[in-house]
Scaffold this motif. Structure first.
Motif, PDB file in Angstrom:
ATOM      1  N   PHE A  38      -7.717   5.103   2.389  1.00 28.65           N
ATOM      2  CA  PHE A  38      -8.229   5.572   0.558  1.00 28.65           C
ATOM      3  C   PHE A  38      -9.897   6.083   0.963  1.00 28.65           C
ATOM      4  CE2 PHE A  38      -8.997   1.150   1.049  1.00 28.65           C
ATOM      5  CZ  PHE A  38     -10.457   0.026  -0.266  1.00 28.65           C
ATOM      6  N   HIS A  57      -3.917   3.467  -3.633  1.00 32.68           N
ATOM      7  CA  HIS A  57      -3.616   2.838  -2.894  1.00 32.68           C
ATOM      8  C   HIS A  57      -3.463   1.144  -2.672  1.00 32.68           C
ATOM      9  CE1 HIS A  57      -3.950   6.939  -0.923  1.00 32.68           C
ATOM     10  NE2 HIS A  57      -5.341   7.160  -1.411  1.00 32.68           N
ATOM     11  N   TYR A 112      -8.915   4.103  -5.896  1.00 35.52           N
ATOM     12  CA  TYR A 112      -8.726   3.688  -4.925  1.00 35.52           C
ATOM     13  C   TYR A 112      -7.263   2.355  -5.263  1.00 35.52           C
ATOM     14  CZ  TYR A 112     -11.258  -0.604  -6.847  1.00 35.52           C
ATOM     15  OH  TYR A 112     -12.425  -0.986  -8.123  1.00 35.52           O
ATOM     16  N   ALA A 171       0.785  -1.031   0.135  1.00 34.41           N
ATOM     17  CA  ALA A 171      -0.259   0.323  -0.331  1.00 34.41           C
ATOM     18  C   ALA A 171       0.437   1.066  -0.079  1.00 34.41           C
ATOM     19  CB  ALA A 171      -0.518  -0.092   1.440  1.00 34.41           C
ATOM     20  N   THR A 172       1.818   0.999   0.529  1.00 33.35           N
ATOM     21  CA  THR A 172       3.250   2.262   0.672  1.00 33.35           C
ATOM     22  C   THR A 172       3.873   3.056  -1.480  1.00 33.35           C
ATOM     23  OG1 THR A 172       5.310   0.356   1.058  1.00 33.35           O
ATOM     24  CG2 THR A 172       3.093   1.598   3.175  1.00 33.35           C
ATOM     25  N   THR A 209      -3.649   0.417   4.356  1.00 35.15           N
ATOM     26  CA  THR A 209      -3.920   1.535   4.692  1.00 35.15           C
ATOM     27  C   THR A 209      -5.161   1.953   4.087  1.00 35.15           C
ATOM     28  OG1 THR A 209      -3.439   2.833   1.504  1.00 35.15           O
ATOM     29  CG2 THR A 209      -4.327   0.624   1.931  1.00 35.15           C
TER      30      THR A 209
END
Length: 391
Positions: free
Chosen positions: A225, A237, A234, A36-37, A223
């Motif tokens: 979003f 993310h 989305y 997610a990063t 995460t």
């Protein structure tokens, strides 16, 4: 030549077309994944001596069983006061925990969490999102969270939960940084409560579980979003992930946590609207409506507020139940897996930049106000678990 994908239903159909047109032969391998990063590498936690041959997803066969470990209870947080003051933010607390070594086996691993009220009756008045997780790369720009447990506090009273973490045992080995977080905005002296007092203990009971988890591979770290904003999709993310599994497994599980938050938007999303979420693992689609309609049955009662209302994957005063799917059939023969997340189409027409402001369910305008109108958002994390079945 693009990868071929079988026809897929519902929420995956548009994504399948995009992927078929954009994929290249190199997408399926290379030992990389997406988080997610935005990083493109994932690290698996493995049980025992370490990774073995990854060229085949065949049976783990006659591999020796690990030695059962001694029973042990490991306190992580003891009477930890979680609160917020403008000059003293204690919403987040990190501790260093030493877990049993990876070559020892445990039939069950349980996390017990107890919430009590500061000064006996000064619990936060509101339902707050909370979680306990492992911090990877703590204190760096690449800091990420592998969630172990998620919960939502009750209105004004305490609660207690037990989380079965047996299948996540490969993560809980050796020294780890463990983080406790509760999204509270009150503290000592506040008229609406003084936060929460938290006790959390990991209980390891020696034995060999069946199936036996041998590795855990984070696919998307925790995460958050926005939902329903075409300018913030989305997929920014939760991008498609191509991962190489660390070693063969008889069973591969996909375990995820998904909850919706925010109100007053079109359809009263994302807390109070029912949306379908799903994953496409190879050509295997799994999907469900993320929704709980049993909030009136939570053990934490009686509460104040709207605690009985159904919600998107959670209830005030309850643990968030992991969504676990057997996705073994979606793993390729070479031990790789392509994983795509998708959800129902939704546009929030009650957002600040909406071309025409409409559909606001609680009588507000389109500006977010921090009360009756808050941004619709989802909190998601997911990982793969590889396990052996015992003879």
């Amino acid at each position: 030549m693009p990868r071929r994908r079988a026809s897929v239903p519902g929420i995956f159909a548009p994504l399948a077309l995009v992927l078929a047109c954009s994929a290249s032969p190199g997408d399926a391998g290379g030992g990389t994944g997406s988080s997610a990063t935005g990083t493109t590498s994932t690290t698996a936690a493995s049980e025992g001596s370490g990774p073995s041959d990854t060229t085949s997803m065949g049976s783990t066969g006659g591999a020796p069983l690990p030695m059962p470990g001694p029973d042990v209870d490991i306190p992580a947080f003891s009477a930890e006061h979680v609160y917020f003051l403008p000059d003293d933010n204690r919403r987040q607390v990190d501790v260093e925990v030493e877990f049993p070594e990876s070559d020892l086996s445990y039939e069950t691993v349980t996390l017990s969490v107890d919430l009590t009220c500061p000064n006996g009756d000064a619990c936060d008045w509101w339902d707050r999102l909370g979680w306990i997780g492992i911090v990877e790369n703590a204190g760096t720009d690449d800091e990420r969270i592998v969630e172990l447990a998620r919960f939502v506090t009750p209105y004004r009273i305490g609660a207690a939960w037990s989380f079965d973490l047996t299948m996540l045992r490969p993560l809980l080995a050796g020294p780890r940084t463990i983080r406790l977080f509760i999204d509270t905005w009150v503290g000592p002296g506040h008229a609406n409560g003084e936060g929460w007092v938290v006790d959390a203990t990991f209980a390891f009971r020696g034995g060999v579980p069946d199936p036996l988890p041998v590795w855990v591979l984070p696919v998307w770290h925790q995460t958050t979003f926005e939902s329903g904003n075409p300018a913030a999709p989305y997929t920014d993310h939760v991008p498609p992930a191509d991962v190489a599994l660390p070693e063969p497994a008889d069973v591969v599980l996909l375990q995820s946590l998904i909850t919706g938050h925010g109100q007053g938007n079109a359809e009263n999303c994302a807390e109070f609207c029912q949306k379908t979420h799903g994953f496409l693992v190879g050509d295997l689609p799994v999907q469900r409506v993320v929704w709980r309609d049993d909030c009136d049955q939570t053990p934490a009662q009686p509460q104040q507020g709207t605690w009985t209302y159904p919600r998107a994957g959670w209830c005030p005063g309850a643990e968030v139940r992991p969504w676990v799917e057997d996705v073994t059939a979606g793993v390729a023969a070479d031990g790789t897996a392509s994983i795509v997340y998708a959800m129902s189409d939704y546009e929030n027409t009650c957002r600040p930049d909406a071309p025409v402001c409409m559909g606001c369910t609680l009588g507000t305008g389109c500006e977010y106000d921090g009360g009756n109108h808050t941004m619709p958002r989802y909190v998601l994390s997911a990982h793969l678990v590889g396990a052996r079945t015992l003879p």
